[in-house]
Design a protein around this motif. Sequence first.
Motif, PDB file in Angstrom:
ATOM      1  N   GLY A  17       0.874  -1.238   0.029  1.00  0.00           N
ATOM      2  CA  GLY A  17      -0.061  -0.051  -0.007  1.00  0.00           C
ATOM      3  C   GLY A  17       0.732   1.259   0.014  1.00  0.00           C
ATOM      4  N   ASP A  18       1.806   1.460   0.850  1.00  0.00           N
ATOM      5  CA  ASP A  18       2.857   2.321   0.782  1.00  0.00           C
ATOM      6  C   ASP A  18       3.413   2.670  -0.453  1.00  0.00           C
ATOM      7  N   TYR A  21       0.994   3.763  -3.369  1.00  0.00           N
ATOM      8  CA  TYR A  21       0.427   4.903  -3.161  1.00  0.00           C
ATOM      9  C   TYR A  21       1.757   5.941  -3.483  1.00  0.00           C
ATOM     10  N   ARG A  22       2.994   5.715  -2.988  1.00  0.00           N
ATOM     11  CA  ARG A  22       4.079   6.769  -3.526  1.00  0.00           C
ATOM     12  C   ARG A  22       4.553   6.629  -4.797  1.00  0.00           C
ATOM     13  N   TYR A  58      -5.376  -4.246  -1.515  1.00  0.00           N
ATOM     14  CA  TYR A  58      -5.004  -2.801  -1.429  1.00  0.00           C
ATOM     15  C   TYR A  58      -5.902  -1.517  -1.494  1.00  0.00           C
ATOM     16  N   ILE A  62      -7.849   0.537   1.452  1.00  0.00           N
ATOM     17  CA  ILE A  62      -8.011   2.158   1.149  1.00  0.00           C
ATOM     18  C   ILE A  62      -9.614   2.542   1.365  1.00  0.00           C
ATOM     19  N   ARG A 102      -0.394  12.261  -2.275  1.00  0.00           N
ATOM     20  CA  ARG A 102       0.020  11.880  -3.455  1.00  0.00           C
ATOM     21  C   ARG A 102      -1.104  11.445  -4.241  1.00  0.00           C
ATOM     22  N   CYS A 104      -5.398  10.778  -5.073  1.00  0.00           N
ATOM     23  CA  CYS A 104      -6.483   9.770  -4.741  1.00  0.00           C
ATOM     24  C   CYS A 104      -6.062   8.328  -5.318  1.00  0.00           C
ATOM     25  N   PRO A 105      -5.916   7.419  -4.261  1.00  0.00           N
ATOM     26  CA  PRO A 105      -5.421   6.105  -4.771  1.00  0.00           C
ATOM     27  C   PRO A 105      -6.391   5.631  -5.753  1.00  0.00           C
ATOM     28  N   ASN A 108      -5.505   7.273  -9.040  1.00  0.00           N
ATOM     29  CA  ASN A 108      -4.238   6.854  -9.513  1.00  0.00           C
ATOM     30  C   ASN A 108      -4.354   5.336 -10.054  1.00  0.00           C
ATOM     31  N   THR A 109      -5.164   4.461  -9.536  1.00  0.00           N
ATOM     32  CA  THR A 109      -5.190   3.225  -9.904  1.00  0.00           C
ATOM     33  C   THR A 109      -5.865   3.106 -11.342  1.00  0.00           C
TER      34      THR A 109
END
Length: 196
Positions: A17-18, A21-22, A58, A62, A102, A104-105, A108-109
């Motif tokens: 997850g970290d 996201y990063r 993940y 989230i 960073r 919205c996950p 981003n996905t």
Amino acid sequence: MGEERKSARERILETAGDLFYREGIRAVGVDTIIARSGVAKMSLYRNFASKDDLVCAYLEAIGQAFWGWWDKVAARHPDDPKAQLKALFASLSRWIESPNFRGCPFINTAVEFRDPDHPGRAIVIGHKQAVRARLRDLAERAGAADPNRLAGHLQLLMEGAYVGGQTLASEGTGESVASAADALIEAACASKRESP
């Protein structure tokens, strides 16, 4: 033994997850996740059949964190849906100005996985639909003349805040998001009061 496996799963998920996201999901390989989480490759594949399964886990984690945040913010204003809406955007404005932000996950996905058949994409779409439904419910209970319209405006503002927070955060994006939400909410609720 079940506790050991759960612990490995949690470490894998936290590490993935970290990193996702990063650095981005596609940029992070399974070997990096294994090395950083300190688990054996067999443990990863015992818990997640594939990287896609790990991506889905993940996103689900989230999503749970997101709804926990939403419920916590809303609980500060019991029985006041208008204040709940405003508080959500005030809290969002602070998050997008955080140095750890960073984006919205889910967005981003969606950007990384355009294929409509990717299993993570269904989770992203489901999450965004649930956000719209919750915004609509709050808009209706807050007395908006057109709850669907207000929910659409607020969701578009939220999505824009996520993107703007990545590119314009140092230029007062958070403050703009909160004040824009206030204006939309007040206008939508005032128009119902003014209707005959």
